[in-house]
Design a protein around this motif. Sequence first.
Motif, PDB file in Angstrom:
ATOM      1  N   ILE A  68     -42.192   8.674  15.945  1.00  0.00           N
ATOM      2  CA  ILE A  68     -41.523   9.393  15.129  1.00  0.00           C
ATOM      3  C   ILE A  68     -41.446   8.602  13.641  1.00  0.00           C
ATOM      4  O   ILE A  68     -41.712   9.284  12.797  1.00  0.00           O
ATOM      5  CB  ILE A  68     -40.154   9.725  15.772  1.00  0.00           C
ATOM      6  N   ARG A  69     -40.841   7.497  13.736  1.00  0.00           N
ATOM      7  CA  ARG A  69     -40.480   6.933  12.498  1.00  0.00           C
ATOM      8  C   ARG A  69     -41.569   6.340  11.795  1.00  0.00           C
ATOM      9  O   ARG A  69     -41.721   6.196  10.628  1.00  0.00           O
ATOM     10  CB  ARG A  69     -39.299   5.938  12.907  1.00  0.00           C
ATOM     11  N   SER A 124     -42.000  15.465  10.257  1.00  0.00           N
ATOM     12  CA  SER A 124     -42.031  14.820  11.632  1.00  0.00           C
ATOM     13  C   SER A 124     -40.753  14.173  11.949  1.00  0.00           C
ATOM     14  O   SER A 124     -40.186  14.857  12.888  1.00  0.00           O
ATOM     15  CB  SER A 124     -43.074  13.430  11.208  1.00  0.00           C
ATOM     16  N   GLY A 154     -37.127  14.134  12.468  1.00  0.00           N
ATOM     17  CA  GLY A 154     -35.960  15.287  12.276  1.00  0.00           C
ATOM     18  C   GLY A 154     -34.878  14.549  11.232  1.00  0.00           C
ATOM     19  O   GLY A 154     -33.860  14.193  11.874  1.00  0.00           O
ATOM     20  N   THR A 194     -28.135   6.799  18.541  1.00  0.00           N
ATOM     21  CA  THR A 194     -29.033   5.917  19.227  1.00  0.00           C
ATOM     22  C   THR A 194     -28.393   4.740  19.879  1.00  0.00           C
ATOM     23  O   THR A 194     -28.490   4.370  20.859  1.00  0.00           O
ATOM     24  CB  THR A 194     -29.796   5.541  17.935  1.00  0.00           C
ATOM     25  N   TYR A 213     -37.161  12.426  24.298  1.00  0.00           N
ATOM     26  CA  TYR A 213     -36.925  11.700  22.948  1.00  0.00           C
ATOM     27  C   TYR A 213     -37.385  10.191  23.286  1.00  0.00           C
ATOM     28  O   TYR A 213     -36.629   9.556  23.964  1.00  0.00           O
ATOM     29  CB  TYR A 213     -35.676  11.895  22.612  1.00  0.00           C
ATOM     30  N   ASN A 273     -34.683  17.809  22.703  1.00  0.00           N
ATOM     31  CA  ASN A 273     -35.956  17.312  21.693  1.00  0.00           C
ATOM     32  C   ASN A 273     -37.091  16.951  22.735  1.00  0.00           C
ATOM     33  O   ASN A 273     -36.670  15.865  23.558  1.00  0.00           O
ATOM     34  CB  ASN A 273     -35.120  16.241  20.937  1.00  0.00           C
ATOM     35  N   TYR A 333     -27.779  18.082  18.879  1.00  0.00           N
ATOM     36  CA  TYR A 333     -28.122  19.547  18.728  1.00  0.00           C
ATOM     37  C   TYR A 333     -27.394  20.462  18.997  1.00  0.00           C
ATOM     38  O   TYR A 333     -27.635  21.784  18.937  1.00  0.00           O
ATOM     39  CB  TYR A 333     -29.638  19.623  18.989  1.00  0.00           C
ATOM     40  N   LYS A 383     -26.568  15.189  12.785  1.00  0.00           N
ATOM     41  CA  LYS A 383     -27.444  16.707  12.628  1.00  0.00           C
ATOM     42  C   LYS A 383     -26.221  17.684  11.967  1.00  0.00           C
ATOM     43  O   LYS A 383     -26.687  18.430  11.118  1.00  0.00           O
ATOM     44  CB  LYS A 383     -27.773  16.975  13.924  1.00  0.00           C
ATOM     45  N   PHE A 400     -36.877  21.796  16.141  1.00  0.00           N
ATOM     46  CA  PHE A 400     -38.209  21.244  16.438  1.00  0.00           C
ATOM     47  C   PHE A 400     -39.042  22.484  17.011  1.00  0.00           C
ATOM     48  O   PHE A 400     -38.433  23.333  17.831  1.00  0.00           O
ATOM     49  CB  PHE A 400     -38.146  20.088  17.673  1.00  0.00           C
ATOM     50  N   ARG A 407     -45.402  17.966  17.334  1.00  0.00           N
ATOM     51  CA  ARG A 407     -43.909  18.703  17.102  1.00  0.00           C
ATOM     52  C   ARG A 407     -43.986  18.609  15.518  1.00  0.00           C
ATOM     53  O   ARG A 407     -44.165  17.563  14.769  1.00  0.00           O
ATOM     54  CB  ARG A 407     -42.934  17.627  17.531  1.00  0.00           C
TER      55      ARG A 407
HETATM   56  N1  GLN Z   1     -34.011  12.524  16.501  1.00  0.00           N
HETATM   57  C1  GLN Z   1     -34.790  12.461  15.435  1.00  0.00           C
HETATM   58  C2  GLN Z   1     -36.306  12.946  15.769  1.00  0.00           C
HETATM   59  O1  GLN Z   1     -36.588  13.456  16.911  1.00  0.00           O
HETATM   60  C3  GLN Z   1     -34.761  11.344  14.716  1.00  0.00           C
HETATM   61  C4  GLN Z   1     -33.825  10.347  14.871  1.00  0.00           C
HETATM   62  C5  GLN Z   1     -33.925   9.156  14.666  1.00  0.00           C
HETATM   63  O2  GLN Z   1     -35.474   8.816  14.081  1.00  0.00           O
HETATM   64  N2  GLN Z   1     -33.061   8.226  14.620  1.00  0.00           N
HETATM   65  O3  GLN Z   1     -37.048  13.188  14.853  1.00  0.00           O
END
Ligand code: GLN
Length: 399
Positions: A16-17, A32, A34, A97, A121, A170, A201, A232, A317, A367
């Motif tokens: 994701i990151r 991408s 969120g 996290t 997730y 998620n 969420y 969020k 999402f 996603r």
């Molecule tokens: N929850 C977000 C996602 O799924 C991102 C959260 C995060 O990167 N710490 O995109």
Amino acid sequence: MPLLSERVGTFTDSVIRRMTRISNEYGAINLSQGFPDFDPPRVLLDALAKVSYAGPHQYSVTFGAQNFREALARKVSKTMGRTVDPDTELCVTCGSTEAMMAAMMTICNPGDKVMVFSPFYENYGADAILSGARPIYIPLVPPEYHFDLKLIENGFRQGAKAIVICNPSNPSGKVFTRRELAAIGALALQYDAFVVTDEVYEHMVYAPNVHTAMASLPGMFDHTITCNSLSKTYSITGWRLGYLCGPARVIDGARKVHDFLTVGAAAPLQEAAVAGLELPESYYTELQTIYTRKRDFFCSGLDRIGLKHNIPQGTYFVMLDIRAFLDLPQFQGYTDLEFCEWMIKNIGVAAVPGSSFFREPVNHLIRLHFARQQSTLAEALHQLEKMAALLPDTKQSII
Ligand code: GLN
């Protein structure tokens, strides 16, 4: 050079990151990772400005500043349907996290089994590895994202210590019904296990769906560890303010883990965020309305341009079905990750490959998120229209 731990070789960085980094590199519209592209509520910004001179600028109490925990307890008590004690039942963390990591480390011995739904997730996989737990995956089967309660019972029978539930979920957008939660909760009680929830969420739930906190169900508070955050709800993902809520015995253990992991969440940000926790109920109703509008705008836009997608019950999402693209000669043999990279470079929109959420070999879903200003979403849809034009038949349909 000395070797690294075997542990770090067993998981990758967050896809994701990573997608955010690639998106930034190519200047794509980032749907991408969120997080919102709009400002937090004004009261938070004003409070933050004040805090810059008035402080605090030094450590707060490691498990959260007293006034922050008190304001948090007042908010959380409404969701939990009971009075949450700020002194014993809350631990403030660096985002949800850290809350999830601390929860796992608090309840798991190396080798303990923990049930995780798939898709999930991606942090939960790494959290399990880092805490030494062994995940048992329970399929949430698309497109409805249903699960088989028998598989969960089976997991508990095998001695699973806990089940992790992301609700709203998620990446699937599933909102677990009260009935589903009650059935899972009953098993957790029967087998004397924990339910660890991720409820970040909670305020992004679309009618007629409603969010139910697992801990609010009869008898469940003592068996539930709720992970949540302000990221969020108040559009402050960068502030890294999260928390754990649970029975005093668990929170006592989690506070120790948290103390040695991070010492504490940023003191000035806790102080400023109290203003958010004190916002009236109307703030949350309005937030829900704003996100409902975004969901409807984005989903109807996808329909209009002929891209297949699910309709999320909650979260921000949407899962896009890219099978029709993967059938085209130019995408033969593409993985969903390669497709996402192609999208960033050629369509200017960043998504997350579905395979990073599924345990099963799923390669046909990606996603996207809609926590974006209307103008950004309109622009993204405009770009995606170019992608849809590649398909021979662009008639819309919902998966
Ligand atoms: N929850 C977000 C996602 O799924 C991102 C959260 C995060 O990167 N710490 O995109």
